[in-house]
Design a protein around this motif. Structure first.
Motif, PDB file in Angstrom:
ATOM      1  N   PHE A  40       0.676  -1.287   0.103  1.00 23.29           N
ATOM      2  CA  PHE A  40      -0.055   0.112   0.066  1.00 23.29           C
ATOM      3  C   PHE A  40       0.426   1.467   0.455  1.00 23.29           C
ATOM      4  O   PHE A  40       0.388   2.197   0.238  1.00 23.29           O
ATOM      5  CB  PHE A  40      -0.526   0.257   1.359  1.00 23.29           C
ATOM      6  N   ALA A  41       2.470   1.453  -0.056  1.00 20.92           N
ATOM      7  CA  ALA A  41       3.262   2.630  -0.011  1.00 20.92           C
ATOM      8  C   ALA A  41       2.204   3.336  -1.180  1.00 20.92           C
ATOM      9  O   ALA A  41       2.544   4.966  -1.112  1.00 20.92           O
ATOM     10  CB  ALA A  41       4.441   1.292  -0.166  1.00 20.92           C
ATOM     11  N   GLY A  42       2.671   3.122  -2.456  1.00 21.64           N
ATOM     12  CA  GLY A  42       1.853   4.138  -3.819  1.00 21.64           C
ATOM     13  C   GLY A  42       0.339   4.525  -2.813  1.00 21.64           C
ATOM     14  O   GLY A  42       0.232   5.302  -3.545  1.00 21.64           O
ATOM     15  N   ASP A  43      -0.531   3.880  -2.470  1.00 19.22           N
ATOM     16  CA  ASP A  43      -1.971   4.762  -1.953  1.00 19.22           C
ATOM     17  C   ASP A  43      -1.070   5.468  -0.767  1.00 19.22           C
ATOM     18  O   ASP A  43      -1.931   7.189  -0.463  1.00 19.22           O
ATOM     19  CB  ASP A  43      -2.813   3.681  -0.994  1.00 19.22           C
ATOM     20  N   VAL A  44       0.073   5.004  -0.113  1.00 18.89           N
ATOM     21  CA  VAL A  44       0.193   6.683   1.196  1.00 18.89           C
ATOM     22  C   VAL A  44       0.723   7.876   0.515  1.00 18.89           C
ATOM     23  O   VAL A  44       0.456   8.546   1.239  1.00 18.89           O
ATOM     24  CB  VAL A  44       1.023   5.359   1.748  1.00 18.89           C
ATOM     25  N   ALA A  45       1.712   7.418  -0.515  1.00 20.15           N
ATOM     26  CA  ALA A  45       2.264   8.182  -0.826  1.00 20.15           C
ATOM     27  C   ALA A  45       1.394   9.485  -1.618  1.00 20.15           C
ATOM     28  O   ALA A  45       1.942  10.521  -2.227  1.00 20.15           O
ATOM     29  CB  ALA A  45       3.051   7.503  -2.003  1.00 20.15           C
ATOM     30  N   GLN A  46       0.466   8.560  -2.129  1.00 16.14           N
ATOM     31  CA  GLN A  46      -0.195   9.441  -2.961  1.00 16.14           C
ATOM     32  C   GLN A  46      -1.201  10.414  -2.237  1.00 16.14           C
ATOM     33  O   GLN A  46      -1.658  11.010  -3.222  1.00 16.14           O
ATOM     34  CB  GLN A  46      -0.944   8.795  -4.539  1.00 16.14           C
ATOM     35  N   ASP A  47      -1.211  10.105  -1.537  1.00 17.75           N
ATOM     36  CA  ASP A  47      -2.650  10.572  -0.183  1.00 17.75           C
ATOM     37  C   ASP A  47      -2.103  12.159   0.131  1.00 17.75           C
ATOM     38  O   ASP A  47      -1.159  12.207   0.586  1.00 17.75           O
ATOM     39  CB  ASP A  47      -2.652  10.114   1.211  1.00 17.75           C
ATOM     40  N   ALA A  48      -2.701  13.046  -0.714  1.00 14.67           N
ATOM     41  CA  ALA A  48      -2.872  14.412   0.148  1.00 14.67           C
ATOM     42  C   ALA A  48      -2.271  14.907   1.692  1.00 14.67           C
ATOM     43  O   ALA A  48      -1.326  15.229   1.694  1.00 14.67           O
ATOM     44  CB  ALA A  48      -3.996  15.491  -0.545  1.00 14.67           C
TER      45      ALA A  48
END
Length: 174
Positions: A106-114
């Protein structure tokens, strides 16, 4: 396993996991921001930075950034610590495998979270502001550099030397 209803259920569960991880990471980053804020609760200091007089430099321990003159030879800087804490907090998302694709996390989801990005930037900005305030505080010692580098003895010796006494008596006679 390949049925559309099963895939839909996996995506639904992944969404729940992503939102939960982002909520946990956001809470941890908010707490970190609170404890590094100098206007926060003074009863809960997270870090202590000391100003050490190491002639001819004023040295912060830990150093404030990697490029500090006369900094500590060992250990990370204050900025390095904070960056590593942010990386560890957000890195939690790398430890949880996705249900729809177990090789992914889920690293991508976290990195994209504003909100996560904004909190991480707020923390780094607060650290940079604190670093500037600490450097301004240290600059107040520069005016007294002669005292902390050499002590009071040389100044007293100069003041008590025969030549200095002659000059001071000549000035008082005029």
């Amino acid at each position: 396993r390949g049925a559309p209803s099963w895939r839909s259920y996996q995506l639904h569960l992944d969404g729940i996991l992503a939102r939960g991880l982002i909520a946990a990471i956001t809470t941890a980053l908010q707490e970190l921001l609170c404890v590094i804020d100098p206007t926060g609760d003074p009863a809960r200091p997270l870090l202590e930075v000391s100003l050490v007089l190491r002639p001819p430099h004023l040295v912060f321990v830990p150093s404030l950034s990697e490029d500090d003159i006369g900094g500590t030879a060992r250990g990370p800087s204050l900025a390095g610590w904070v960056d590593s804490w942010i990386a560890r907090i957000t890195g939690i998302a790398q430890r949880v495998a996705r249900l729809d694709w177990p090789a992914a996390d889920f690293a991508g989801d976290v990195a994209q979270d504003a909100k996560v990005r904004a909190l991480a930037e707020s923390i780094r900005t607060r650290v940079a502001d604190n670093r500037m305030a600490l450097r301004a505080f240290a600059s107040s010692y520069a005016a007294y550099q002669e005292l902390w580098m050499f002590g009071e003895e040389p100044r007293m010796a100069d003041a008590l030397s025969p030549h200095a006494r002659e000059q001071s008596s000549a000035q008082t006679e005029q």
